[in-house]
Design a protein around this motif. Structure first.
Motif, PDB file in Angstrom:
ATOM      1  N   HIS A  42      57.757  42.952  68.297  1.00  0.00           N
ATOM      2  CA  HIS A  42      58.687  43.326  68.857  1.00  0.00           C
ATOM      3  C   HIS A  42      58.937  44.937  69.227  1.00  0.00           C
ATOM      4  CE1 HIS A  42      59.583  39.224  69.374  1.00  0.00           C
ATOM      5  NE2 HIS A  42      59.892  39.168  67.897  1.00  0.00           N
ATOM      6  N   ALA A  43      57.912  45.771  68.634  1.00  0.00           N
ATOM      7  CA  ALA A  43      57.911  47.253  68.798  1.00  0.00           C
ATOM      8  C   ALA A  43      58.553  47.813  70.091  1.00  0.00           C
ATOM      9  CB  ALA A  43      56.706  47.613  68.523  1.00  0.00           C
ATOM     10  N   VAL A  44      59.231  48.693  69.982  1.00  0.00           N
ATOM     11  CA  VAL A  44      59.875  49.290  71.228  1.00  0.00           C
ATOM     12  C   VAL A  44      58.933  49.564  72.414  1.00  0.00           C
ATOM     13  CG1 VAL A  44      61.340  51.290  72.316  1.00  0.00           C
ATOM     14  CG2 VAL A  44      61.719  49.863  70.032  1.00  0.00           C
ATOM     15  N   ASN A  45      59.111  49.342  73.335  1.00  0.00           N
ATOM     16  CA  ASN A  45      58.098  49.755  74.787  1.00  0.00           C
ATOM     17  C   ASN A  45      58.825  49.810  75.929  1.00  0.00           C
ATOM     18  OD1 ASN A  45      57.672  47.105  76.314  1.00  0.00           O
ATOM     19  ND2 ASN A  45      57.457  46.452  74.069  1.00  0.00           N
ATOM     20  N   ASN A  46      58.466  50.141  76.859  1.00  0.00           N
ATOM     21  CA  ASN A  46      58.728  50.420  78.245  1.00  0.00           C
ATOM     22  C   ASN A  46      58.147  49.628  79.223  1.00  0.00           C
ATOM     23  OD1 ASN A  46      60.900  52.786  77.949  1.00  0.00           O
ATOM     24  ND2 ASN A  46      58.954  53.713  76.997  1.00  0.00           N
TER      25      ASN A  46
END
Length: 366
Positions: A42-46
């Motif tokens: 769930h690493a931050v992404n766009n």
């Protein structure tokens, strides 16, 4: 010192009023696990940023979407309407109006749209748009918060009843959010999963003891349901053979597939290529987690008007996984341009974004 004294002089009556006035909830103490944050799978992404939006005219809140056998897209929106449209959003029309508010739905083998109406209960809507009540009670108790639906190939219907404590007030703006907020604050685990058999018109409780029972989907061989437990950040696998199973008691018929998610799990939908999509409608609240073991303070918080409560952060987040619990996709929009996403409907060429309150229908090319 005078200013401090004046502050406490003014605040004390309010504090006494909040502490002594009747609380709308009876919170239960529990221990929230430390939030994992947005790391690992769930690493931050766009990947969810830049959604395209289909306008819905005067309608809003496409909480659930499904592609019908006629190739049309069906969307449950506010005030009880179900819209029908072409996949590109054109040719919009009102397919049916239940007079309530449909949250989740599925189609049966005859093409009937089987709907969870939060105010009415379990409904069947014919291809011509005729609405029929199937069930509004189980085991002598009312279905108070009909939420999600899954229809098995044998015709049996499964329904989540999110809470037996709190019902959404009909016709009140934000009523669904208000009831959900109270149930999450109380966390008394009254949610349940219900089976309805069309052949006998009988209902039974499959499982109970869920803290806001939300989205559900059948596994591939239809021996179990995957069920989102919103208030405790979990997804369960529950055997369909269970009868009145209390998930608070350890049983091989109920196992946790995902625990300690970084947000509040909402709708579950089956996608393509074996994927199952899960919406995470809001990120975790550190304040709420800290209060999990302090029921008295949660009761005080429940007395506060919404205007005095901190607004939840805007954050878009959905994930996809396989039945064995492997995360295969994770899409986020940290800016929250399209917040409170409840789930995803996947077709051959698009990902449609479900949302309880949005004025339009968001989508991404697949």
């Amino acid at each position: 010192m005078k200013r401090i004294a004046l502050y406490f002089t003014a605040a004390m009556p309010l504090g006494a009023c909040l502490a002594l006035s009747p609380a709308p909830v009876a919170p239960v103490s529990w221990q929230a696990p430390a939030a994992p944050g947005y790391t690992g799978a769930h690493a931050v992404n766009n990947k969810l940023a830049g959604l395209q939006v289909i306008t819905l005219g005067a309608e809003s809140g496409p909480e659930h979407l499904a592609l019908g056998r006629d190739g049309k897209l069906y969307a449950g929106v506010g005030h009880g309407k179900i819209l029908r449209m072409d996949p590109d959003g054109t040719a919009q029309e009102v397919f049916a109006d239940t007079g309530g508010r449909v949250l989740g739905f599925d189609f049966d083998a005859s093409g009937n749209l089987i709907a969870a109406d939060v105010h009415k209960g379990l409904l069947s809507i014919s291809p011509e748009g005729k609405v029929t009540l199937l069930a509004d009670s189980v085991a002598g108790t009312a279905i108070r918060f009909a939420d999600a639906v899954a229809v098995a190939s044998n015709g049996k219907i499964y329904l989540s009843d999110a809470s037996t404590r709190f019902a959404a007030a009909p016709g009140v703006p934000g009523g669904i959010d208000d009831a959900g907020r109270l149930d999450i604050l109380e966390n008394s685990a009254t949610g349940r999963v219900i089976e309805y058999d069309p052949a006998t018109r009988a209902t039974r409780i499959v499982a109970k003891g869920l803290s806001f029972a939300n989205g559900l989907v059948l596994n591939r061989d239809e021996t179990a349901l995957l069920v989102a437990e919103t208030a405790r950040y979990r997804v369960w696998r529950i055997d369909l053979s269970a009868h009145g199973l209390d998930i608070a008691r350890s049983s091989p018929q109920a196992t946790v597939l995902f625990d300690n998610l970084p947000g509040f799990p909402d709708n579950l939908t089956r996608g393509r290529d074996g994927k199952i999509w899960l919406g995470l409608c809001l990120p975790r609240s550190a304040a709420l987690d800290r209060l999990s073991g302090w029921p008295f303070l949660r009761a005080v918080a429940a007395r506060l008007p919404k205007s005095m409560l901190p607004a939840p952060p805007s954050y878009g987040h959905v994930m996809a996984f396989t039945e064995d619990g492997k995360v295969v996709a994770d899409l986020q929009d940290p800016r929250g341009a399209f917040p409170h996403i409840t789930g995803i409907t996947e077709t051959a060429d698009r990902l449609y974004v479900q949302n309880l309150n949005a004025a339009g229908l968001g989508w991404l090319p697949r």
